[in-house]
Design an enzyme around this catalytic site. Structure first.
Site: not given
Length: 827
Positions: A505, A535-536, A561, A603
Site C-alpha cells: 500500500e 487488499s492484505e 496489525d 495500529h
C-alpha cells in the site's frame, strides 16, 4: 499514486449511466458432427475425452470405497484421512484441461483430485515418450516410476505414465512415502509440477490469490501460458477471492505498466458451481449473486468476459476454454467461468446429504455425463457400446492395480518419523542461498544504473555512523539510518535478481508510508515496484504464488496489525508449502511489516509472537541500521519465507554499535544470531525490538547508581534463535531480564524465559524476569509511557524479582500478588 492520473471533478461529477453487456448462459449448442466438421476433434480425441472422465470417476470411486468400506474391488485398504470427492464433476475437469499445455498451470481447491488427474492426463497425451521418461526418471530419483514399472507390462510409455500419475496421486492421498510429495500434503494439497499441476488448497478460496500471484509471475517475467484458479461456488463468499480478482484486473496493469508487461493478468477464475458450499445452498440461500457469472460485472468494465457454461458437457467446457484462452494470452484477462456442475455425493464421505432431497439427486443422476456423454458418442458413431464396456473394464482393472500397490505397506511405506525424526524437520526451511532466482535472465529492465539513483547518491553522502571520528554526535539529517539500510538492501537486490518485485500500500512514488522506498521508482519500473490495492490477503497471497513459480517477492503490509487481514495467507500458505511439498517448492518471500507507535489500539501492536508460533516462518526484528541491512540482505538472498519486522519508532535511528559504521559494500548477517550490544558481568538483559534502547538506558542507571554491569543482548531474530550466546551470558551473570514492546501475555519472551530456565537452571540466581507491554489495548500516544516498557520498568523487575537495588523505589508492581491479580482479571 502517479500525478499523471488526474481525478477531474468535471468528469467524475458529470451525469451518465454505467452500462452492462449480456452475460452468456449455457449457449453452447454444437453437435458432435459440428465439432468434427470444424476440425476440433477426431474420433480418437472424443473417445479419449470420455476415457479421462472414466478414469477420474473410477479414481474417486476408489477413494470413496477405501474411505467408507475399507475395500475397493477386493483390495483391503483403510484410509482415515479426508475425502472431499468430485464425483459428478469429472466433465468440468476434463474439459478444462483438454486444451491446456505445459506452460499452463492449474491451482485447485480441497476438491481437486479430478483436476489433478485431468491436467495430468492431458499433459501425458501432449508429451512425447522421451519427455515423459525424463520426468518420471528424474522425479524423486525414479522412486515412483520403479514402483509402477513392475506392475505395468503394456510396453507403452504413455500407459506407464498414466499409472505413474494415478499411483503418485493415490499414494499422496494415502500419505505414503511414494506420494508426489512424500505424503506430507495429503488429499487436499496434492500437485505435480512437471505436468503444470500446482498446489491444491484445503482453505476454501485459498488458491485464488496464490494463483493470481502465479499469473503475476507470468506477466512480470514474460513467461508463456495461462493460470487457472479452480474454486467452488461457495468460495465467492470469501474476501480473498474477490481481492484476487480485483488484483488481477487492476487498472494500472493496462494504463501504467509498460507495453511489454501491460494487460490484465493471464488468469482464469474457474468456479466449479456444484450448487453447494458444504451443506449451504449457494443460489437462493447463502449467496446474493443469483447466477454466479453475474459477479464478473462487478470487477471490471470487461465484466471479466464472464460466462455461464454447462459443465456437464465436456465439449461445452472445451469450447469455452478455446475462446477464453486467447483472451488471456493477449492481455485481456482476467476471465471468469461459471461452470454448472453437481457433486453426486456429500461434501465429504461423512456427509449424509440431509440437506438435499433424493428427488434432486436422482434428477442429476439421470443426466450424469458418464452415461449421457457416452450415449452422445455412441449415437454419433464414435464408438459402439462394446468399446465403452471394454474401456470401463480396463479402467477398473488399472485402478485396482494402482490401489493394491498404493495400499501395500511394503511397496508403499509411510515415512517413518520415529526412525528419521529429522526428515520432516529438515523440510521446514530450505536454508538455501540464491542471489538470483533466474540466473539465465536477459538484459536488466531497470531504468538507471545503480549508482545513478538520486537516493543512492544522497545516501552515499551520509555519515554511516551516529558519531564521527572524534566521537562527536552527527546531526540526524546527516546520519545513515534504518530507512537508508532498507533502501540500500532493496536497491542492491533489484540489480542482482531480475525476478524481484515489491509491492504494497503506497510503496511507489512517495516511497511508502515511512519513506524506505523513496526514489526507488526512479530506477525500478512499474511492473516490479507498484502500489497494491488495500487488499492484505491478496498482497501476501500473490507473493506466495509468485514465489511458488520461481520468483522473489517483497510484499509490504505497512503495519503488522494488518496481518490479521492476511492471516490465512501468512499462517496457512506462506508458512506451509515448503514442508507440505517435501521440499520441492521454495518460498523466497520477505514480508515487510512495521510495528507502530502512537496510533493506538489497531495500529501499534507487536505481533512477533503470532508469527513465531507458526512453524515454517522465519521471524526477524532488527533495530539498528547495521543489523537491518545485513539481515534484510540475508533474507533477500534466501529461499525461505521471512516476516521482517521494523519499528516505526526507529526509522531515523543512526548506527551506534558497529565499529566503523555501516559498510558501503553489501554484506549479510546470519539469521538467528543474537548480538551483544553492550558487554557486562552482573546481569543480562535480552531485548526484542525497540526496547533495546530502553534497556541501554536501564544499563546506564544500573552502572551509575548501583554499580551493576549489565550485558545487553539484542535478539535481532526470533525464529531461528541461537541460545548459546544468551546462555553463555547467563552463566556469567547468573541473572536475566527479557524485554519487548509486545503484550506480556503470550509474548515470545515467555517462551525464551522458559527455555533459558531449563537450559541454564544451575547458573541462575533467580528466575528470569519478563518485561512487556500491559495486557491492555494499546492506548493513544499520550499514554505510551504507561503502556510500553520503559527503562524504569526493567529496573523495577530487577529490584522485585531478581536482586534488590539499595534504596530503589519501584513504579511498576512486579510482585507475585500483582501477577495473581492481573491473571485473575484477564489483564
Amino acid at each position: 499514486m502517479p500525478k499523471s492520473l488526474n481525478a477531474s471533478p468535471g468528469e467524475l461529477r458529470a451525469p451518465g449511466f454505467i452500462r452492462f453487456t449480456d452475460i452468456p448462459v449455457n449457449q453452447y449448442s454444437r453437435s458432435v458432427a459440428d465439432e468434427k466438421k470444424a476440425g476440433h476433434y477426431t474420433d480418437d480425441d472424443l473417445f479419449r475425452i470420455y476415457r479421462d472422465i472414466a478414469l477420474v470417476r473410477e479414481f474417486e470411486t476408489m477413494i470413496r470405497d477405501c474411505k467408507v468400506n475399507g475395500n475397493y474391488n477386493g483390495v483391503e485398504n483403510t484410509y482415515p484421512g479426508p475425502a472431499h470427492l468430485s464425483l459428478g464433476q469429472e466433465a468440468t475437469a476434463v474439459g478444462q484441461a483438454y486444451l491446456l499445455d505445459q506452460d499452463d498451470l492449474i491451482f485447485g481447491s480441497h476438491r481437486s483430485h479430478g483436476e489433478i488427474l485431468a491436467k495430468g492426463l492431458s499433459s501425458i497425451f501432449k508429451l512425447d515418450d522421451a519427455a515423459l521418461m525424463e520426468i518420471m526418471e528424474s522425479f524423486f530419483e525414479g522412486l515412483i516410476l520403479r514402483k509402477v514399472e513392475k506392475s505395468n507390462t503394456s510396453g507403452s510409455v504413455r500407459d506407464l505414465a498414466i499409472d505413474f500419475l494415478l499411483y503418485g496421486t493415490a499414494s499422496e492421498i494415502f500419505a505414503r512415502e511414494t506420494g508426489f510429495h512424500r505424503g506430507f500434503g495429503g488429499s487436499m494439497h496434492a500437485f505435480f509440477l512437471p505436468f503444470g499441476i500446482y498446489p491444491n488448497n484445503a482453505i476454501v478460496g485459498g488458491s485464488a490469490p496464490i494463483a493470481t500471484g502465479a499469473a503475476l509471475y507470468k506477466r512480470v517475467n514474460r513467461k508463456k501460458g495461462i493460470i487457472v484458479a479452480n474454486a467452488g461456488d461457495g468460495s465467492l463468499g470469501c474476501g480473498p477471492v474477490y481481492e484476487a480478482m480485483n488484483f488481477a484486473a487492476m487498472d494500472q496493469l493496462r494504463g501504467l505498466w509498460d507495453q511489454d508487461h501491460s494487460g490484465g493478468l493471464p488468469i482464469l477464475f474457474n468456479f466449479n458451481n456444484n450448487q453447494y458450499g458444504m451443506g449451504g445452498q449457494t443460489r437462493g440461500e447463502t449467496m446474493a449473486y443469483d447466477l454466479l457469472a453475474r459477479f464478473g460485472a462487478g470487477v471490471n468494465p470487461a465484466q471479466m468476459h464472464a460466462e455461464r457454461v454447462d459443465g456437464w458437457n465436456p465439449l461445452a467446457v472445451i469450447d469455452a476454454m478455446r475462446r477464453k484462452k486467447p483472451l488471456l494470452e493477449n492481455g485481456k484477462g482476467p476471465v471468469l467461468l461459471d461452470l454448472v456442475t453437481y457433486r453426486l455425493t456429500g461434501h465429504s464421505t461423512s456427509d449424509v446429504n440431509a440437506y438435499r432431497s433424493k428427488e434432486e439427486i436422482a434428477e442429476w443422476e439421470a443426466q450424469d455425463p458418464v452415461v449421457g456423454f457416452r450415449k452422445t458418442l455412441v449415437d454419433a458413431g464414435i464408438r459402439n457400446d462394446d468399446a465403452f464396456e471394454s474401456l470401463w473394464a480396463d479402467v477398473r482393472q488399472r485402478m485396482t492395480r494402482v490401489c493394491a500397490l498404493a495400499a501395500d505397506a511394503a511397496a508403499s511405506p509411510y515415512v517413518d518419523l520415529k526412525k528419521d525424526r529429522f526428515f520432516l524437520e529438515g523440510l521446514m526451511f530450505s536454508n538455501e542461498r540464491k542471489v538470483t532466482m533466474d540466473e539465465g535472465a536477459g538484459v536488466s529492465d531497470l531504468l538507471t544504473g545503480k549508482d545513478e539513483n538520486p537516493r543512492a547518491i544522497a545516501v552515499a553522502a551520509k555519515k554511516r555512523s551516529a558519531v564521527d571520528e572524534n566521537g562527536k554526535a552527527v546531526p540526524k539529517f546527516k546520519q545513515y539510518n534504518i530507512r537508508d539500510a532498507v533502501f540500500e538492501a532493496m536497491l542492491e537486490k533489484y540489480y542482482e535478481d531480475p525476478t524481484l518485485i515489491s509491492y504494497g500500500e503506497d510503496v511507489r512514488d512517495w516511497g511508502g508510508a515511512f519513506g524506505c522506498y523513496r526514489d526507488l521508482d526512479k530506477s525500478v519500473p512499474y511492473h516490479r515496484l507498484f502500489n497494491a490495492p488495500i487488499s492484505e490477503a491478496a498482497i501476501v497471497g500473490t507473493a506466495v504464488g509468485y514465489a511458488l513459480c520461481g520468483g522473489r517477492a517483497v510484499p509490504e503490509l505497512m503495519y503488522c496489525d494488518f496481518m490479521g487481514r492476511a492471516g490465512d495467507e501468512i499462517f496457512n500458505q506462506l508458512a506451509k508449502w515448503q514442508a507440505m511439498s517435501a521440499g520441492i517448492l521454495k518460498m523466497p518471500v520477505v514480508l515487510r511489516v512495521s510495528v507502530g507507535a502512537k496510533y493506538a489500539a489497531q495500529h501499534s501492536q507487536d505481533w512477533t509472537a503470532l508469527c513465531a508460533h507458526i512453524p515454517g516462518l522465519k521471524v526477524v526484528f532488527p533495530v539498528t541500521p547495521y543489523d537491518t541491512r545485513g539481515l534484510l540482505t540475508a533474507a533477500l538472498n534466501g529461499t525461505d519465507p521471512v516476516v521482517f519486522f521494523e519499528s516505526q519508532r526507529l526509522y531515523d535511528m543512526g548506527e551506534q554499535f558497529h565499529l566503523g559504521g555501516v559498510p558501503v559494500e553489501s554484506y549479510e548477517l546470519e539469521i538467528g544470531e543474537p548480538d551483544i550490544k553492550r558487554p557486562g558481568n552482573d546481569i543480562t538483559i535480552l531485548t526484542v525490538g525497540a526496547t533495546l534502547y530502553r534497556a541501554l538506558e536501564a544499563a546506564d542507571i544500573l552502572q551509575e547508581k548501583y554499580g551493576l554491569s549489565a550485558e545487553v543482548i539484542d535478539a535481532r531474530s526470533i525464529v531461528p534463535f541461537n541460545y548459546e550466546i544468551v546462555l553463555a551470558s547467563v552463566k556469567k551473570t547468573g541473572r536475566i531480564v527479557l524485554a519487548s514492546d509486545a503484550c506480556t501475555r503470550g509474548s515470545i519472551l515467555n517462551d525464551m524465559a522458559r527455555n533459558i530456565t531449563e537450559m541454564a537452571f544451575d547458573a541462575l540466581d533467580a528466575p528470569p524476569a519478563v518485561v512487556g507491554a500491559k495486557n491492555w489495548i494499546t492506548p493513544p500516544f499520550e499514554w505510551d509511557a504507561d503502556f510500553f516498557p520503559q527503562a524504569g520498568w526493567i529496573l523495577d523487575a530487577i529490584h522485585e524479582k531478581i536482586v534488590p537495588l539499595p534504596g530503589y523505589v519501584t513504579e511498576q508492581n512486579y510482585t507475585t500478588l500483582e501477577q495473581l491479580r492481573a491473571a485473575r482479571e484477564g489483564v
